[in-house]
Design a protein around this motif. Sequence first.
Motif, PDB file in Angstrom:
ATOM      1  N   VAL A 117      14.374  26.725   8.364  1.00  0.00           N
ATOM      2  CA  VAL A 117      13.692  27.188   7.151  1.00  0.00           C
ATOM      3  C   VAL A 117      13.081  28.575   7.313  1.00  0.00           C
ATOM      4  N   ARG A 118      12.856  29.002   8.540  1.00  0.00           N
ATOM      5  CA  ARG A 118      12.329  30.349   8.784  1.00  0.00           C
ATOM      6  C   ARG A 118      13.124  31.021   9.897  1.00  0.00           C
ATOM      7  N   PRO A 119      13.266  32.344   9.833  1.00  0.00           N
ATOM      8  CA  PRO A 119      13.941  33.067  10.917  1.00  0.00           C
ATOM      9  C   PRO A 119      13.247  32.789  12.249  1.00  0.00           C
ATOM     10  N   GLY A 120      14.016  32.476  13.253  1.00  0.00           N
ATOM     11  CA  GLY A 120      13.442  32.169  14.558  1.00  0.00           C
ATOM     12  C   GLY A 120      13.084  30.706  14.735  1.00  0.00           C
ATOM     13  N   GLY A 121      13.203  29.923  13.633  1.00  0.00           N
ATOM     14  CA  GLY A 121      12.954  28.492  13.733  1.00  0.00           C
ATOM     15  C   GLY A 121      11.482  28.120  13.629  1.00  0.00           C
ATOM     16  N   LEU A 122      11.207  26.839  13.778  1.00  0.00           N
ATOM     17  CA  LEU A 122       9.844  26.305  13.722  1.00  0.00           C
ATOM     18  C   LEU A 122       9.532  25.538  15.000  1.00  0.00           C
ATOM     19  N   PRO A 123       8.312  25.647  15.524  1.00  0.00           N
ATOM     20  CA  PRO A 123       7.936  24.861  16.703  1.00  0.00           C
ATOM     21  C   PRO A 123       7.873  23.376  16.346  1.00  0.00           C
ATOM     22  N   LEU A 124       7.979  22.547  17.357  1.00  0.00           N
ATOM     23  CA  LEU A 124       7.961  21.101  17.145  1.00  0.00           C
ATOM     24  C   LEU A 124       6.694  20.658  16.419  1.00  0.00           C
ATOM     25  N   SER A 125       5.559  21.257  16.744  1.00  0.00           N
ATOM     26  CA  SER A 125       4.301  20.869  16.103  1.00  0.00           C
ATOM     27  C   SER A 125       4.342  21.105  14.592  1.00  0.00           C
ATOM     28  N   GLU A 126       4.995  22.180  14.162  1.00  0.00           N
ATOM     29  CA  GLU A 126       5.097  22.478  12.732  1.00  0.00           C
ATOM     30  C   GLU A 126       6.072  21.516  12.050  1.00  0.00           C
ATOM     31  N   LEU A 127       7.152  21.190  12.730  1.00  0.00           N
ATOM     32  CA  LEU A 127       8.085  20.208  12.178  1.00  0.00           C
ATOM     33  C   LEU A 127       7.391  18.866  11.979  1.00  0.00           C
ATOM     34  N   GLN A 128       6.615  18.466  12.952  1.00  0.00           N
ATOM     35  CA  GLN A 128       5.891  17.198  12.862  1.00  0.00           C
ATOM     36  C   GLN A 128       4.855  17.234  11.751  1.00  0.00           C
ATOM     37  N   ARG A 129       4.182  18.373  11.592  1.00  0.00           N
ATOM     38  CA  ARG A 129       3.184  18.502  10.523  1.00  0.00           C
ATOM     39  C   ARG A 129       3.844  18.374   9.154  1.00  0.00           C
ATOM     40  N   ARG A 130       4.994  18.991   8.994  1.00  0.00           N
ATOM     41  CA  ARG A 130       5.697  18.933   7.717  1.00  0.00           C
ATOM     42  C   ARG A 130       6.170  17.508   7.413  1.00  0.00           C
ATOM     43  N   LEU A 131       6.657  16.824   8.430  1.00  0.00           N
ATOM     44  CA  LEU A 131       7.093  15.453   8.214  1.00  0.00           C
ATOM     45  C   LEU A 131       5.908  14.566   7.837  1.00  0.00           C
ATOM     46  N   GLN A 132       4.779  14.758   8.514  1.00  0.00           N
ATOM     47  CA  GLN A 132       3.597  13.960   8.213  1.00  0.00           C
ATOM     48  C   GLN A 132       3.081  14.265   6.809  1.00  0.00           C
ATOM     49  N   LEU A 133       3.147  15.529   6.391  1.00  0.00           N
ATOM     50  CA  LEU A 133       2.725  15.889   5.045  1.00  0.00           C
ATOM     51  C   LEU A 133       3.619  15.215   4.009  1.00  0.00           C
ATOM     52  N   THR A 134       4.906  15.158   4.288  1.00  0.00           N
ATOM     53  CA  THR A 134       5.834  14.449   3.402  1.00  0.00           C
ATOM     54  C   THR A 134       5.439  12.988   3.259  1.00  0.00           C
ATOM     55  N   LEU A 135       5.075  12.348   4.374  1.00  0.00           N
ATOM     56  CA  LEU A 135       4.694  10.932   4.332  1.00  0.00           C
ATOM     57  C   LEU A 135       3.354  10.731   3.624  1.00  0.00           C
ATOM     58  N   THR A 136       2.418  11.628   3.860  1.00  0.00           N
ATOM     59  CA  THR A 136       1.127  11.546   3.163  1.00  0.00           C
ATOM     60  C   THR A 136       1.325  11.670   1.654  1.00  0.00           C
ATOM     61  N   ASN A 137       2.156  12.625   1.246  1.00  0.00           N
ATOM     62  CA  ASN A 137       2.437  12.807  -0.170  1.00  0.00           C
ATOM     63  C   ASN A 137       3.198  11.622  -0.754  1.00  0.00           C
ATOM     64  N   ALA A 138       4.083  11.036   0.050  1.00  0.00           N
ATOM     65  CA  ALA A 138       4.833   9.867  -0.421  1.00  0.00           C
ATOM     66  C   ALA A 138       3.886   8.730  -0.779  1.00  0.00           C
ATOM     67  N   GLU A 139       2.903   8.509   0.078  1.00  0.00           N
ATOM     68  CA  GLU A 139       1.934   7.439  -0.164  1.00  0.00           C
ATOM     69  C   GLU A 139       1.105   7.738  -1.410  1.00  0.00           C
ATOM     70  N   HIS A 140       0.709   9.001  -1.559  1.00  0.00           N
ATOM     71  CA  HIS A 140      -0.076   9.395  -2.729  1.00  0.00           C
ATOM     72  C   HIS A 140       0.751   9.261  -4.004  1.00  0.00           C
ATOM     73  N   CYS A 141       2.013   9.695  -3.965  1.00  0.00           N
ATOM     74  CA  CYS A 141       2.892   9.580  -5.125  1.00  0.00           C
ATOM     75  C   CYS A 141       3.083   8.119  -5.518  1.00  0.00           C
ATOM     76  N   LEU A 142       3.238   7.268  -4.526  1.00  0.00           N
ATOM     77  CA  LEU A 142       3.417   5.842  -4.783  1.00  0.00           C
ATOM     78  C   LEU A 142       2.182   5.254  -5.462  1.00  0.00           C
ATOM     79  N   THR A 143       1.005   5.640  -4.987  1.00  0.00           N
ATOM     80  CA  THR A 143      -0.246   5.168  -5.592  1.00  0.00           C
ATOM     81  C   THR A 143      -0.354   5.624  -7.037  1.00  0.00           C
ATOM     82  N   LEU A 144      -0.055   6.899  -7.295  1.00  0.00           N
ATOM     83  CA  LEU A 144      -0.117   7.432  -8.652  1.00  0.00           C
ATOM     84  C   LEU A 144       0.923   6.775  -9.561  1.00  0.00           C
TER      85      LEU A 144
END
Length: 326
Positions: A117-144
């Motif tokens: 998604v970005r030139p030079g790639g993303l560190p593992l910590s950023e990939l994990q943060r993005r995945l966790q944000l997706t899951l957090t949003n999934a739970e919120h979307c489900l609640t709404l």
Amino acid sequence: MTLKYFLPWWPSDYIWKEWTVADDLTKQPHWNKAYLWDYLPNLLDGILVSRMAVKPHRIKDLRQTIRYHGPILGDSGAHSYRALDEPPFTCQDLLEFYAAGQFNYGMILDMVASPWVRPGGLPLSELQRRLQLTLTNAEHCLTLHQRYQYPFELIGVVQGWDPDSYRTCAQALLKMGFTHLAIAGQRSLKLIKAAIDTVLTETQNHPDPIKLHILGTGNPNVLSFYVAKGIHSFDSSTWLRKAWLDAKRNYFIVSHQTYQAYQATRLGLAPLTDQPIEWSTPITCSCPFCQHLGQHILLFRGHERNTRRGFHNIYQYIQFLNAHRF
């Protein structure tokens, strides 16, 4: 179950109904917009509309404006904001958008978790943060979704960068209660196949049937794999956009389970003359766009010819898909 195809739609995907070859690069102010389904109403299984493609104040009138009455699959447009650290709107903004547009399906607010998604790639910590944000949003979307009883079916998006991360995301979404998942596409067919196999392993023993959609991957070489794996649906606009984005392979002809790509002729923007044009192939297609333009569909010139060639390509793509799914 028959594999379904959703065509991603953008506001520029139209032609002027009154245009003829004689008009060439000109248009008239009284002309009317026409869409693929105006000519071939039963061609598509549905369309995908991204939150990033339509402004919120226009979404309420979308179906009426584009005259589309089939299934609409809503997408957050994560690929469009992939360079950002956070989505540019909230979960509730997104769900309200789907509801206002009378969508049949809507995906959660996700973040692309892939190194490219970005030139030079993303560190593992950023990939994990993005995945966790997706899951957090999934739970919120489900609640709404449950709280406000939105009328569309909510789809969880499985993000990842390798089979293990796809597995982690799928497990979490299934635990939340999602029964319809969309697997985020990848540039590597090998990886997307591995991701599908991984997610299917997680869904096999689930008490409820799980539907899988594949995002943005419709390579002809993967369609038979989708059918064999029981994939519910996928989306891809590649053959449409190749009509004007690919300089060499931009006109497709299908014969059963094979296809041939041809190169449209370029003449620049100078006025057309009576000089003979060298065409790459005879026109044998029976679609309304080839019947209207004849050889001129093979002229790489202007929005009207190029978009009609793209519509032709989608017509041919469906013939190729039908040869695999029926």
